[in-house]
Structure formats: structure tokens, C-alpha cells
Design an enzyme around this catalytic site. Sequence first.
Site, mmCIF file in Angstrom:
data_model
loop_
_atom_site.group_PDB
_atom_site.id
_atom_site.type_symbol
_atom_site.label_atom_id
_atom_site.label_comp_id
_atom_site.label_asym_id
_atom_site.label_seq_id
_atom_site.Cartn_x
_atom_site.Cartn_y
_atom_site.Cartn_z
ATOM 1 N N SER A 72 0.922 -1.135 0.092
ATOM 2 C CA SER A 72 0.062 0.151 0.212
ATOM 3 C C SER A 72 0.845 1.217 0.064
ATOM 4 C CB SER A 72 -0.713 0.014 1.504
ATOM 5 O OG SER A 72 -1.646 1.288 1.244
ATOM 6 N N GLY A 73 0.594 2.125 -0.777
ATOM 7 C CA GLY A 73 1.267 3.400 -0.944
ATOM 8 C C GLY A 73 2.768 3.474 -1.831
ATOM 9 N N THR A 108 -1.567 2.498 -8.001
ATOM 10 C CA THR A 108 -2.917 3.250 -8.754
ATOM 11 C C THR A 108 -2.156 4.377 -9.472
ATOM 12 O OG1 THR A 108 -4.043 2.616 -6.792
ATOM 13 C CG2 THR A 108 -5.056 4.510 -8.486
ATOM 14 N N ASN A 128 -1.197 5.327 3.124
ATOM 15 C CA ASN A 128 -1.307 6.047 1.950
ATOM 16 C C ASN A 128 -2.485 6.917 2.097
ATOM 17 O OD1 ASN A 128 -1.909 6.913 -0.694
ATOM 18 N ND2 ASN A 128 -1.825 4.707 -1.689
ATOM 19 N N SER A 160 -5.400 5.294 -0.305
ATOM 20 C CA SER A 160 -5.435 4.115 -0.687
ATOM 21 C C SER A 160 -6.558 3.466 -1.311
ATOM 22 C CB SER A 160 -5.154 3.469 0.806
ATOM 23 O OG SER A 160 -4.612 2.116 0.812
ATOM 24 N N SER A 161 -6.143 2.624 -1.876
ATOM 25 C CA SER A 161 -7.239 1.838 -2.887
ATOM 26 C C SER A 161 -7.780 0.654 -1.926
ATOM 27 C CB SER A 161 -6.891 1.206 -4.059
ATOM 28 O OG SER A 161 -5.992 2.150 -4.808
ATOM 29 N N GLY A 176 -1.165 -5.066 -2.481
ATOM 30 C CA GLY A 176 0.114 -5.835 -2.331
ATOM 31 C C GLY A 176 0.115 -6.643 -1.160
ATOM 32 N N GLU A 211 0.307 -7.614 2.304
ATOM 33 C CA GLU A 211 -0.031 -6.839 3.818
ATOM 34 C C GLU A 211 0.655 -7.631 4.905
ATOM 35 O OE1 GLU A 211 -3.868 -5.216 4.142
ATOM 36 O OE2 GLU A 211 -3.248 -3.750 2.686
HETATM 37 N N1 LIG Z 1 5.126 8.139 -9.913
HETATM 38 C C1 LIG Z 1 4.802 8.852 -8.980
HETATM 39 N N2 LIG Z 1 5.381 10.140 -8.817
HETATM 40 C C2 LIG Z 1 4.941 10.854 -8.162
HETATM 41 N N3 LIG Z 1 4.173 10.606 -6.881
HETATM 42 C C3 LIG Z 1 3.812 9.234 -6.917
HETATM 43 C C4 LIG Z 1 4.037 8.405 -7.952
HETATM 44 N N4 LIG Z 1 3.339 7.132 -7.533
HETATM 45 C C5 LIG Z 1 2.862 7.291 -6.238
HETATM 46 N N5 LIG Z 1 3.092 8.506 -5.917
HETATM 47 C C6 LIG Z 1 2.562 9.218 -4.542
HETATM 48 O O1 LIG Z 1 2.313 8.230 -3.767
HETATM 49 C C7 LIG Z 1 1.013 7.955 -3.435
HETATM 50 C C8 LIG Z 1 0.287 6.648 -3.077
HETATM 51 O O2 LIG Z 1 0.312 6.069 -4.364
HETATM 52 P P1 LIG Z 1 -1.008 5.044 -4.958
HETATM 53 O O3 LIG Z 1 -1.996 5.523 -4.627
HETATM 54 O O4 LIG Z 1 -0.698 4.683 -6.327
HETATM 55 O O5 LIG Z 1 -0.423 3.789 -4.187
HETATM 56 P P2 LIG Z 1 -1.170 2.410 -4.131
HETATM 57 O O6 LIG Z 1 0.269 1.410 -4.493
HETATM 58 O O7 LIG Z 1 -2.055 2.512 -5.198
HETATM 59 O O8 LIG Z 1 -1.414 2.269 -2.573
HETATM 60 P P3 LIG Z 1 -2.726 1.233 -2.253
HETATM 61 O O9 LIG Z 1 -2.287 0.056 -2.325
HETATM 62 O O10 LIG Z 1 -2.971 2.003 -0.795
HETATM 63 O O11 LIG Z 1 -3.932 1.859 -3.049
HETATM 64 C C9 LIG Z 1 0.127 8.929 -4.511
HETATM 65 O O12 LIG Z 1 -0.793 9.412 -3.882
HETATM 66 C C10 LIG Z 1 1.262 9.764 -4.699
HETATM 67 O O13 LIG Z 1 1.140 10.910 -3.862
HETATM 68 MG MG LIG Z 2 -4.096 2.277 -5.174
#
Ligand SMILES: Nc1ncnc2c1ncn2[C@@H]1O[C@H](COP(=O)(O)OP(=O)(O)OP(=O)(O)O)[C@@H](O)[C@H]1O
Ligand SMILES: [Mg+2]
Length: 1060
Positions: free
Chosen positions: A135-136, A140, A185, A188-189, A413, A415
Amino acid sequence: MGFSDCEDRLLCRIEKFRLQRPVSVQGVMEHALQHRERVGVQDFVLLEDYRSEAAFIDNLRKRFNENIIYTYIGNVLISVNPYKPLPIYTEEKTKLYYKKAFFEAPPHVFAIADNAYRSLVYEHREQCILISGESGSGKTEASKKVLEYIAARTNHLQSVETVKDKLLQSNPLLEAFGNAKTHRNDNSSRFGKYMDIQFNYEGAPEGGHILNYLLEKSRVVSQMSGERNFHIFYQLLAGAGPELLQQLRLQGRPEMYKYTTDIVPGSQKLNDAEQFRTVLEAMKVIEISEDEQKEIFEIVASVLHLGNVKFVQNEKGYAEILNHDANSGNVASLLKVDQAKLREALTSRTIDARGDVVNTPLDLEQAQYARDALAKAIYEKHFSWLVSRLNSSLAPKDKEPNSSVMGILDIYGFEIFPKNSFEQFCINFCNEKLQQLFIQLTLKQEQEEYLREGIEWEPVEYFNNIVICDLIEARHQGIISILDDECLRPGDATDLSFLEKLSQKLDGHAHYKSHRKVDVKTQKLMGRDEFCLVHYAGEVTYNVNTFLEKNNDLLFRDLQGLMATCGNATLGSCFKALNLSSKKRPETAITQFKISLNELIKILSSKEPSYIRCIKPNDFKMPMQFDDKLVSHQVKYLGLMENLRVRRAGFAYRRTYEAFLERYKCLSKETWPNYRGPARDGVQKLVEALQYQSEDYRMGNTKIFIRFPKTLFETEDAFQIKKNDIATIIQSRWRGYWQRKQYLKMRESAIIIQKWVRRYLAQRLRERRRKAADVIRAFIKGFITRNGPETPENRRFLGIAKVHWLKRLAQQLPRRLLDDAWPACPATCADASRQLRRLHRAHLARRYRLALSAPDKRQFELKVLAEKMFKGNKNSYPSSVGERFVEDRLSPEHRVLRDTFMASPSWPTGEQLIYSCEAVKYDRRGYKPRERALLASDKALYVLDASGRKTYKLKHRLPLDKLRVVVTNETDGLILIKIPQELKKDKGDLIISVSHVIEALTIVTDYTKKPEIIEIVDTRTIAHNLVNGKQGGTIEVTHGPQPAIQRAKSGNLLVVAATP
Ligand SMILES: Nc1ncnc2c1ncn2[C@@H]1O[C@H](COP(=O)(O)OP(=O)(O)OP(=O)(O)O)[C@@H](O)[C@H]1O
Ligand SMILES: [Mg+2]
């Protein structure tokens, strides 16, 4: 030979190619090659110490510190979350990845997207991009970048723009309802998402489909402190206007509601309000109608109200809702259900015990459970409805037979929390399955392929997690089966009885650890209500508390039935779908999840996978912080070292001989343009031409295997250079073809233009001819009628004729008065001609007159007088006209005599001589001729005897005013002068003849002005008097050839005039 030797040799070869290639191409290629090596290695395959995790993490860190967040392991992309915006997603950067192989540009999520897109469109292999990480870590975000890239990449294609908009706008909508702020996050999704993008034959997106997995619905009713409920609750409360809030009976403060008690800081509220507008915008794009929106917000609001429903314990110990509790009323009115029924359903439950339907009141705890269960169910079902609503909006309008699909999987992912529950168990199970897929698709398949291809290869040791998958999902024996059995078993099943069963059945399994069986040290860390699974990524301890409850996912039938009847159509439809009448228990939560997961695995297995492995560098969402330990942990459970080991041990690249030959055949003369023999031989020739060393490659049964990426890079580089040459040839051919096509088109156009111009000219000519014919016709008609009256046709003719005539006339005008010629004139000018002729004559006459001398004038006056007197009266007149009148007709001798006579006293003084001539006098008797001279003065006529020739002897002086004269009308010169009787001396009429009768009589009359005294007779006989008027003789007038005056035999005087 070691890897570095090999690398040196390859670099030499690249250098050789560099020197051969044209400068511009060289520039581009070098850039790509150099960039590969700029910071660390861009592909872990090129890492020297590839077995060392430290070296691996070092490479990641080095690059991360330089803001290079992407690195490859072969075709797996590793992405480290930068936690800050980087300028690597600009339009310019996007274009850098169009149609590029991995090695041509720095590693990037765009490269993954582009490769997948090209394989899909050009090679028709369906694709999926699997994004995993904790997560984070940026899953996404990565999935959004893929989507954005695809949207930009297909910009040039004709596609329904709204499809792309909808695909892009599905994210904010899903995130509002499915994402929440967690410790890890902010966005977070809280659900797993698999999205299919459907492309048409051209490669343009034409639709999409989303599958959602395992929404974390427990979040609806409770969140860890510092975390929040799903965004939409806060967004609605912060962003809805007062009117909407009132309609929904809400107050805009999250702390008012039990489910959203966590106080939201002010700035976050602003952001929520802004996000709400984005959600509304997205709904518009997705074509969610206003009515639907209203129902959606009513559902969200009703969940908030439901959370606030309070129960009190009545005296019987059962739960009761206070009468004044407005919350249940709000829920009832928003969802349009009967309030009393709702209250009853929340506080009691109907049990069907073998046909006996019993209504049992609920205690306080049960009622709260029922309430929360209802809230979760409403939210979860509504979320699923929203996804299906999105799907119906994203569904391609026309089903295309040749469409292909690219899937993007963004799923939670692995956890590992300090305390892990049912949800983590599900999530980690999912990750085990995905890891299994990864193993199958890459590691295992790879080895198997080498075997199949008959290539010598040391098998790589890797951990196949199938045992763990089996441990969890095996029929009858697996954890899921045991859990389901325990849930369905009659009797008092509890979480602990489930744990007991687990331990009974699984103790001894290498990947299962019970509290009983672990070593003492671990036992201290583990609770008695926990079990531990050794996942491929590490050990995770699960607490069995609430496992049964969550797996049962129980919502009392009364509540389900009530919801199915609710007036909110959206929610009603969600609950109606459940088959309430069926006695069969619905699938448990974990079984449902297992089924959908296996379906997902099936979908993914049919596609070619690309992997994006996301890593988060620290736990604080901070940029530029790289926590080695945290990263190492993730590297481990993502299996990255394992992945690299297999990559390096094997061959980096393989392609079927046909595909390889097809692509690179231009690099050898023997294989270009076509190789006739078997593809394997062709490839053999090709690699020889390319001077591959024997350890660089292997020839399999159907494929060539290339050990190092660099060998391929070099071949690809050479191909790119060659491609330019070929492209030039193709270009020139194409240009030629194009030019010819253009030329033919132009020619065709020119012909058309010519045709039209010719047509126009012909029409104009015809028109001119027609006009000319008209003119000629009119001309001819004019010519024919040129003598007729004026008509439009002959008008010009007449005009011209007039002009010509006038010109001719001007030149041919008679110069002399006597010239009678006069040019003929056109008929129309006859009048003018006449007039002109008259005028001209008048003019000539005037001129003539003016030019006349006095004598001539007199002559004319005399002639005119003569004309008056004699014309038509006397036949000798015409002959008198031509001869000039002379006043003196005497011979010179006679003149002398006359002058003498006139000087004598016989000539009265002052008398003026007007005429003198010689004459013959005939006697009145016997008509004897006697020679005489005649002189006429202004007063008298003198008859003189001139016979002596010496002097004139006056015979008669006859006063002119007393005389009368008779002449014949013939040509003779006879004059009969009648003398009145008073002139006593006279002896009767005097008969004389003169040579110029007309002349003589005219001149005299001119003086006397008495023409009446002259009588012209046309009788054949004239009588003449004698003295005293006595009748004398007769004068006969006759004609004869010999004019004469003589005495006839008859005794008369015979006048013979010339025969007329
Ligand atoms: N390529 C990137 N460039 C800049 N910031 C990023 C990038 N990827 C992620 N982030 C930052 O990290 C944060 C978390 O990313 P994201 O929501 O994609 O995580 P996730 O893997 O989908 O987490 P979860 O499993 O909780 O959904 C985003 O809100 C953004 O602020
Ligand atoms: Mg996500």
C-alpha cells in the site's frame, strides 16, 4: 568467459557500428545507449554482482537519489515511489516512448505501456499489465500513467473521444467510493481493480470493463484512529451545497456521524469539497443521470444516518430504538422504506426453524451488529452497482469482432501488519495466487521452454509457492475449506474452534505454524488465538478473531428483504438480485473471493503479462528518503532477486526463428530480402554475419536464445541503422508511387478542367458562330432589302450606302452647269438626291451667274427673252439658241454706211441704235426682192436702201410703238411689219426677210418691252395689207428641202421653210 569480457567485446562491436552509421542516427542511438548506463544500471540483468541483494538495493538507491525511479529486470519494471512530482510524464517524454524498444529509451512505465500496446496492436497478442506492491507504493498512480499513455498514444487515431474520457474519468469516481486515507497512503485503494481496455482493429480504445475485488467494507463502520472512511462521505459533507445537504438531511460536519468521527482538518475539507466537484464532473462524463446521482447520494447519506441509529436496552434486555430517534426516520425516508419495518428489522430477526417461523428480538449487541452489517452491505452492494454502472457506460457501442484487450491489474500488495486479520488473509492469498501466476508465466515457463527447445541449461533453484496456494485453497484440506466448514457447521462454531481445526489438520505443514508447534521464542510473540503462515514473501501471523463472522458476512434476512423493497431504485436493484427465497446458504466471503480470484487468474493466464513492481522507499510518504530495510523487505516479498537470478541464468531474449529472421533479415546479404530455406538456417547465417560468439546465443528447436541484452541491443541498433537505409528505399519508392499518383490525379484533374474549358470554348465559339450567322443572315437580308424601306436589318446597309453614295457624289458632282450627269443613288436617298441635285444646280447656276460678264449676262437675258417669246412658237427657235445674239449683223462696208447714216441729220439726235442687220424687202406687188439694211433705234425702225452701196437711203422710219409684226412659226426669216394707216407715207405692210429673225425681234422687244406687238402665226397663208389697209396679197407658207422666199406661180409670196 566472464560477463565483463563479454561486455567489453560487445562494446567494441557497438563502437564498430557507431563508426559505420550516419551521424544523425548515431546521435539518437548513442543517446539511448549512453543513457542506459548513466546512473547504476538501467536493467538489473546488467548488474555485475547480480546475486547480491545489497548490490541490487544499492542500484535502486543510486538511481532513486538521482530521481530515476524506474529500473528493469528484463521486461519487469521496478518503480520506486518518489513521493514528489517528477517531470517525466510530460507530453515530450510521452512521445519519447512511441514505438521504442525497451533499450532505446530510459526505463519507464510508458515503455511498458508502449510495448504492451504494440504487441497488442501489431502482433495481436492480448496483454495484461500486473501492478503489484504494498500500500502506498504507487500502483494506482502507475495504472493511471498507463491509461494516460494509452490515451495519448492513440490520440492520432479516430476514436470515440468520450471512450477515453470515460476510461480516464472512471478513476476519480472509483477512487471517491473505493479509496480512503490510511496510515500508509492518503489515497489508498480499498479494493482490488482489474480494468480491461478494449481496442479496435486500428488500435483505438473503444471501451472498457472493470472488475472489482474485495472492497474493504469494514471501513464503512470503523476505521483505525488517524485513518478515514471512504472519501465520498467526506466529499459529500464538504462539497454538497446547502440544498443538497438539506435534501439528504445532513449537516456538513463529519464529526456529527459515528462512521466518520475522525475530525477532518480544514485544508482537507477544502480538498474534499474540490474532489466532490471532480466526482460530479466524472459522473457527468460517465453519463450518470441526475436522478441516478440523487439516489447515489441518498444511499451514501443513509449510511451516515444509519451509523447514528442508537439502541437502548429495554426492560426485557432487548434492543430498542428510541421513538424520538430521527436517524432511523432519515434512513427510511432517504431509502424510501417503511420506518416501522426498518426499526423492527433492526431490532428483531425472523428465524425459520424447520417450518416454524419465529420472530426473535435482538439484544443490544446483536442489534448493533445488524445495523453495521446493513451499513456495510448497503455500501458494498452500492459500490458493486457503481462498477457495473461504469461498465455499462464503458461498454463498446458496437461489438467488434477484431477487437483485442489490454488488462491492467491494480491490486493490493502483500500486507503484513502487527495484527493481521481476515482481510490480510484474503489479500495475502491473492498475492500468493498472483505470485503463482508470475512463477508460471515467467520462471517455470522459462525453464520449461529451455527444456522444450532442447537447450542446455542449469535449472535455477526457485521457490514455487504452489504449496502455499494449496495450503490455503486445496479442497477439503485447505484453510479456506476448513474455515467454510466451520462456518457452515451446525453447533457452536467459534473462531477458536476454527483455529483448533486448522491446527489439527495442518500442523506439520512446512508453511503452517500453530502456537503449539512453534519454537519458544516465537511462541512468546504469538497469541494463542493466532496462526502463522509462511508466505513466499515472509511469515505472517493471523489472528483468528472475527474470521467466522467476516467469512459468514451475515446480513439478517429481514434486513435483506426490507432493502429489496426499498423505493431507492438503485439500492433496491442491488438487493433484489439476491435470491432470498433460496434456502441454500450464499457462498462465504472467502469462497466468493476465491472464485473471483481464480477467474481473474484465468483471464490473466490467457494474456501476455507485463509486470510493474512498485516499491515504496519509506513509511512517511516523504520524498528523497530511501529506507534500505523497508526496501529490502519489499524486494524480498516481491521475489525480485529470484526473478533476477532466473533472468541472468538464462537467456535475456528469445524469439522464434521466423520472427527473428523476419525482423533482422536485412542485416545479412544472404537473408535479404528473403531467405528461401528453413528459418533456422537463415538465422544461423544471420548470426554468423553478425559475428555472434558461440556463448552469446543458443539455437533452440524453434527459437534463438540470446544470452545478453547487449547482444540484442547491438543487433537492434544495427537493424535500426539498416532500417533507415531501407526506409530510404521504401520512401523513394513510395514517393515515386505517390508522385505518380499525384501526377495521375493532377492529369485527370487537368483533363477534366480541359474538358470543361473546351466545352466552354466550344460553347463560346458556337455562340459566336450563331451570332455571326445571325449577323450574316441579317446582312444578307439587309443586302436583299437594301433598296427597300428601312428595317433593322438593312439600316446599316442603308447607312453605308448613304455614306458611299455621298462620298461618290462628292467626287462626281457635275462641275458644269450643262453637265447633266448625276450619280445614281440608293432608293432611300432618292429624295435627298433630288434635293441635292436641285441645290447643286442652283449652286452651279449661282456660281455661273456670278461669273458671268455683263455682255454675257445681257446675252442671257436676251436668250431668256427669246425663249419666252419663241420657244415652241417658232421652229427656228432651237437653232437660234446656240448662236450668240449680235446687235450688229452688218458687213464692214455696211457699217461704214450705217455710221455715215447715223451721223447724218436723218438720225435724230439722242436716238440710240439698238440693232442693225441686212435684210431683203419684198415688194408688196410682185414680191420683187430688194436689198435693204435695217436699223432699229430705241424709238424707231429704219429701213434703208443699201443697194447703191455708197450711202443708205432712208426708205422708212417706223416708230416702234406703232408697229405690229407678224412672223410664221416656221424656220423662215420672214417678217411682216404691219404699219398703221396713220403713217400716211406708208404704202402698206412691209414684207422683209432677215437672216436672224429671232435675234432681231428679241433685241428690239428687249427695248420696247412690248412682246405683244409680235404675232406668230401657224397658218399656211398670211394676208398682208396694202396702202390704207387694203387687202393686199397672200403669203403662202410651205415646207421644202430648199428654203426660199420667192414669188410663186400663184402670184403669192411663197415662203419655203426647211422641212422639220
Ligand atoms: N510516479 C509517482 N510520482 C509521484 N508521486 C507518486 C508516484 N507514484 C505514487 N506517488 C505518490 O504516492 C501516493 C500513493 O500512490 P498510490 O495511491 O498509487 O499507491 P498504491 O500502491 O495504489 O497504494 P494502495 O495499495 O494503498 O492503493 C500517491 O498518492 C502519490 O502521492
Ligand atoms: Mg491504489
